[in-house]
Design a protein around this motif. Structure first.
Motif, PDB file in Angstrom:
ATOM      1  N   LEU A  60       0.780  -1.193  -0.031  1.00 29.91           N
ATOM      2  CA  LEU A  60      -0.016   0.097  -0.064  1.00 29.91           C
ATOM      3  C   LEU A  60       0.777   1.251   0.015  1.00 29.91           C
ATOM      4  CD1 LEU A  60      -2.595  -1.254   2.701  1.00 29.91           C
ATOM      5  CD2 LEU A  60      -2.868  -1.133   0.307  1.00 29.91           C
ATOM      6  N   ALA A  61       0.293   2.311  -0.412  1.00 28.65           N
ATOM      7  CA  ALA A  61       1.161   3.547  -0.490  1.00 28.65           C
ATOM      8  C   ALA A  61       1.214   4.241   0.651  1.00 28.65           C
ATOM      9  CB  ALA A  61       0.137   4.607  -1.450  1.00 28.65           C
ATOM     10  N   THR A  62       2.280   4.822   0.911  1.00 25.75           N
ATOM     11  CA  THR A  62       2.733   5.718   2.160  1.00 25.75           C
ATOM     12  C   THR A  62       3.036   7.073   1.609  1.00 25.75           C
ATOM     13  OG1 THR A  62       4.907   5.040   2.121  1.00 25.75           O
ATOM     14  CG2 THR A  62       3.454   3.580   3.330  1.00 25.75           C
ATOM     15  N   TYR A  63       2.760   8.061   2.808  1.00 30.48           N
ATOM     16  CA  TYR A  63       3.151   9.415   2.337  1.00 30.48           C
ATOM     17  C   TYR A  63       4.607   9.547   2.101  1.00 30.48           C
ATOM     18  CZ  TYR A  63      -1.309  10.976   4.422  1.00 30.48           C
ATOM     19  OH  TYR A  63      -2.485  11.228   4.616  1.00 30.48           O
ATOM     20  N   ASP A  64       5.572   8.875   2.719  1.00 29.50           N
ATOM     21  CA  ASP A  64       6.917   8.810   2.602  1.00 29.50           C
ATOM     22  C   ASP A  64       7.383   8.414   1.220  1.00 29.50           C
ATOM     23  OD1 ASP A  64       7.448   9.936   5.094  1.00 29.50           O
ATOM     24  OD2 ASP A  64       7.940   8.235   6.050  1.00 29.50           O
ATOM     25  N   ASP A  65       6.844   7.301   0.772  1.00 29.40           N
ATOM     26  CA  ASP A  65       7.131   6.655  -0.779  1.00 29.40           C
ATOM     27  C   ASP A  65       6.305   7.247  -1.819  1.00 29.40           C
ATOM     28  OD1 ASP A  65       9.054   5.123   0.656  1.00 29.40           O
ATOM     29  OD2 ASP A  65       7.713   3.418   0.993  1.00 29.40           O
ATOM     30  N   ASP A  66       5.155   7.585  -1.688  1.00 30.80           N
ATOM     31  CA  ASP A  66       4.321   7.900  -2.631  1.00 30.80           C
ATOM     32  C   ASP A  66       3.573   9.074  -2.381  1.00 30.80           C
ATOM     33  OD1 ASP A  66       4.287   4.955  -3.744  1.00 30.80           O
ATOM     34  OD2 ASP A  66       3.681   4.613  -1.774  1.00 30.80           O
TER      35      ASP A  66
ATOM     36  N   TYR B 186      -5.317  -5.153  -4.862  1.00 29.63           N
ATOM     37  CA  TYR B 186      -5.915  -4.913  -6.508  1.00 29.63           C
ATOM     38  C   TYR B 186      -4.844  -3.961  -6.703  1.00 29.63           C
ATOM     39  CZ  TYR B 186     -10.664  -6.724  -5.635  1.00 29.63           C
ATOM     40  OH  TYR B 186     -11.359  -7.462  -5.208  1.00 29.63           O
ATOM     41  N   LYS B 187      -4.765  -3.863  -8.182  1.00 29.18           N
ATOM     42  CA  LYS B 187      -3.649  -2.760  -8.746  1.00 29.18           C
ATOM     43  C   LYS B 187      -4.376  -2.187 -10.053  1.00 29.18           C
ATOM     44  CE  LYS B 187       1.008  -2.614 -10.706  1.00 29.18           C
ATOM     45  NZ  LYS B 187       2.119  -3.379 -11.156  1.00 29.18           N
ATOM     46  N   GLY B 188      -4.179  -0.827  -9.995  1.00 32.79           N
ATOM     47  CA  GLY B 188      -4.774   0.030 -11.084  1.00 32.79           C
ATOM     48  C   GLY B 188      -4.327   1.137 -11.447  1.00 32.79           C
ATOM     49  N   PHE B 189      -4.833   1.775 -12.349  1.00 33.07           N
ATOM     50  CA  PHE B 189      -4.391   3.210 -12.915  1.00 33.07           C
ATOM     51  C   PHE B 189      -5.493   4.184 -12.416  1.00 33.07           C
ATOM     52  CE2 PHE B 189      -6.287   1.719 -16.805  1.00 33.07           C
ATOM     53  CZ  PHE B 189      -6.733   2.966 -17.201  1.00 33.07           C
ATOM     54  N   ILE B 190      -4.980   5.349 -11.931  1.00 31.53           N
ATOM     55  CA  ILE B 190      -5.969   6.436 -11.612  1.00 31.53           C
ATOM     56  C   ILE B 190      -6.495   7.108 -12.879  1.00 31.53           C
ATOM     57  CG2 ILE B 190      -6.055   8.794 -10.504  1.00 31.53           C
ATOM     58  CD1 ILE B 190      -3.697   7.833  -8.831  1.00 31.53           C
ATOM     59  N   ASP B 191      -7.766   6.991 -12.910  1.00 30.13           N
ATOM     60  CA  ASP B 191      -8.459   7.373 -14.279  1.00 30.13           C
ATOM     61  C   ASP B 191      -8.928   8.715 -14.368  1.00 30.13           C
ATOM     62  OD1 ASP B 191      -9.070   6.613 -16.649  1.00 30.13           O
ATOM     63  OD2 ASP B 191     -11.078   5.819 -16.214  1.00 30.13           O
ATOM     64  N   ASN B 192      -8.652   9.715 -13.293  1.00 35.04           N
ATOM     65  CA  ASN B 192      -8.819  11.137 -13.371  1.00 35.04           C
ATOM     66  C   ASN B 192      -7.853  11.677 -12.693  1.00 35.04           C
ATOM     67  OD1 ASN B 192     -10.802   9.850 -11.186  1.00 35.04           O
ATOM     68  ND2 ASN B 192     -10.061  11.842 -10.477  1.00 35.04           N
ATOM     69  N   ASP B 193      -7.668  13.303 -13.183  1.00 36.35           N
ATOM     70  CA  ASP B 193      -6.640  14.193 -12.662  1.00 36.35           C
ATOM     71  C   ASP B 193      -7.348  14.514 -11.308  1.00 36.35           C
ATOM     72  OD1 ASP B 193      -4.207  14.264 -14.327  1.00 36.35           O
ATOM     73  OD2 ASP B 193      -5.489  15.035 -15.632  1.00 36.35           O
ATOM     74  N   PRO B 194      -6.457  14.651 -10.214  1.00 34.47           N
ATOM     75  CA  PRO B 194      -6.801  15.470  -9.127  1.00 34.47           C
ATOM     76  C   PRO B 194      -7.009  16.979  -8.984  1.00 34.47           C
ATOM     77  CG  PRO B 194      -4.254  14.430  -8.865  1.00 34.47           C
ATOM     78  CD  PRO B 194      -5.202  14.143 -10.241  1.00 34.47           C
ATOM     79  N   GLN B 195      -7.667  17.654  -8.344  1.00 35.17           N
ATOM     80  CA  GLN B 195      -7.819  19.032  -8.471  1.00 35.17           C
ATOM     81  C   GLN B 195      -6.744  19.773  -7.580  1.00 35.17           C
ATOM     82  OE1 GLN B 195     -10.540  20.644 -10.222  1.00 35.17           O
ATOM     83  NE2 GLN B 195     -10.556  18.227 -10.767  1.00 35.17           N
ATOM     84  N   GLY B 196      -6.238  19.475  -6.667  1.00 35.86           N
ATOM     85  CA  GLY B 196      -5.353  19.951  -5.716  1.00 35.86           C
ATOM     86  C   GLY B 196      -3.730  19.858  -6.282  1.00 35.86           C
TER      87      GLY B 196
ATOM     88  N   PHE C  26      -4.405  -1.283  -4.000  1.00 32.36           N
ATOM     89  CA  PHE C  26      -5.430  -0.933  -2.623  1.00 32.36           C
ATOM     90  C   PHE C  26      -5.979  -2.345  -2.396  1.00 32.36           C
ATOM     91  CE2 PHE C  26      -7.376  -0.431  -6.770  1.00 32.36           C
ATOM     92  CZ  PHE C  26      -8.589  -1.051  -6.872  1.00 32.36           C
ATOM     93  N   GLN C  27      -6.907  -2.277  -1.469  1.00 35.01           N
ATOM     94  CA  GLN C  27      -7.621  -3.492  -0.782  1.00 35.01           C
ATOM     95  C   GLN C  27      -9.206  -3.362  -1.018  1.00 35.01           C
ATOM     96  OE1 GLN C  27      -5.070  -3.720   2.862  1.00 35.01           O
ATOM     97  NE2 GLN C  27      -4.689  -5.835   2.067  1.00 35.01           N
ATOM     98  N   PRO C  28      -9.759  -4.507  -0.666  1.00 30.83           N
ATOM     99  CA  PRO C  28     -11.254  -4.431  -0.734  1.00 30.83           C
ATOM    100  C   PRO C  28     -11.743  -3.214   0.189  1.00 30.83           C
ATOM    101  CG  PRO C  28     -10.753  -6.418  -0.946  1.00 30.83           C
ATOM    102  CD  PRO C  28      -9.352  -5.816  -0.611  1.00 30.83           C
ATOM    103  N   LYS C  29     -11.372  -3.083   1.456  1.00 30.12           N
ATOM    104  CA  LYS C  29     -11.520  -1.931   2.593  1.00 30.12           C
ATOM    105  C   LYS C  29     -11.429  -0.493   1.877  1.00 30.12           C
ATOM    106  CE  LYS C  29      -7.071  -1.533   4.721  1.00 30.12           C
ATOM    107  NZ  LYS C  29      -6.378  -1.533   6.077  1.00 30.12           N
ATOM    108  N   HIS C  30     -10.571  -0.170   0.822  1.00 27.78           N
ATOM    109  CA  HIS C  30     -10.435   1.073   0.470  1.00 27.78           C
ATOM    110  C   HIS C  30     -11.694   1.574  -0.744  1.00 27.78           C
ATOM    111  CE1 HIS C  30      -6.269  -0.070   1.672  1.00 27.78           C
ATOM    112  NE2 HIS C  30      -6.619   0.945   2.428  1.00 27.78           N
ATOM    113  N   VAL C  31     -12.537   0.510  -1.132  1.00 22.66           N
ATOM    114  CA  VAL C  31     -13.244   0.631  -2.189  1.00 22.66           C
ATOM    115  C   VAL C  31     -14.485   1.508  -1.575  1.00 22.66           C
ATOM    116  CG1 VAL C  31     -14.832  -0.339  -3.796  1.00 22.66           C
ATOM    117  CG2 VAL C  31     -12.331  -0.998  -3.749  1.00 22.66           C
ATOM    118  N   ILE C  32     -14.942   2.622  -1.941  1.00 24.13           N
ATOM    119  CA  ILE C  32     -16.259   3.166  -1.426  1.00 24.13           C
ATOM    120  C   ILE C  32     -17.139   3.255  -2.618  1.00 24.13           C
ATOM    121  CG2 ILE C  32     -14.804   4.689   0.006  1.00 24.13           C
ATOM    122  CD1 ILE C  32     -15.523   7.166  -2.145  1.00 24.13           C
ATOM    123  N   ALA C  33     -16.681   2.870  -3.803  1.00 20.30           N
ATOM    124  CA  ALA C  33     -17.894   2.977  -4.994  1.00 20.30           C
ATOM    125  C   ALA C  33     -17.476   1.993  -5.949  1.00 20.30           C
ATOM    126  CB  ALA C  33     -18.375   3.915  -5.307  1.00 20.30           C
ATOM    127  N   ILE C  34     -18.235   1.375  -6.933  1.00 20.01           N
ATOM    128  CA  ILE C  34     -18.086   0.606  -8.169  1.00 20.01           C
ATOM    129  C   ILE C  34     -18.782   1.077  -9.115  1.00 20.01           C
ATOM    130  CG2 ILE C  34     -17.935  -1.600  -9.264  1.00 20.01           C
ATOM    131  CD1 ILE C  34     -18.156  -3.012  -6.173  1.00 20.01           C
TER     132      ILE C  34
END
Length: 108
Positions: free
Chosen positions: A4-10, A76-86, A98-106
């Motif tokens: 999983l991603a971390t602030y330090d690495d990712d 799960y591994k995937g690519f981000i499909d939109n650009d963040p605003q910040g 990510f893991q199933p616990k991170h999914v908030i919508a399908i």
């Protein structure tokens, strides 16, 4: 091995959707455990990214879509499909693990 991603690495971490649902079950809905554990390559899911902004202590929190490209054990591994605003280093096309616990919508 997937990690999983971390602030330090990712420069970001993912919020735990199960915890968010537990904190506000009447207003914050997530897909069923069954749905979140049976995702396949090509599925698009929404995750909550908590991203560090360069040269500041401020975090940018955004919900973004990720298209799944690989399923391995409980990850799960995937690519981000939109650009963040910040003003963040995360961008469309970046890989997210990510893991199933991170999914908030399908995406239906």
């Amino acid at each position: 091995k997937m990690k999983l991603a971390t602030y330090d690495d990712d420069t970001y971490e993912l919020d735990d959707g199960e915890q968010m649902h537990e904190d506000a079950p009447e207003t914050f809905y997530i897909p069923s455990l069954d749905q979140r554990h049976s995702l396949r390559v090509g599925d698009c899911v929404k995750l909550v990214f908590r991203m560090a902004q360069p040269n500041t202590d401020i975090l940018s929190v955004e919900r973004m879509w990720v298209e799944i490209t690989e399923v391995k054990e409980s990850y799960y591994k995937g690519f981000i499909d939109n650009d963040p605003q910040g003003d963040v280093k995360v961008k469309c096309g970046d890989i997210a693990i990510f893991q199933p616990k991170h999914v908030i919508a399908i995406y239906e």
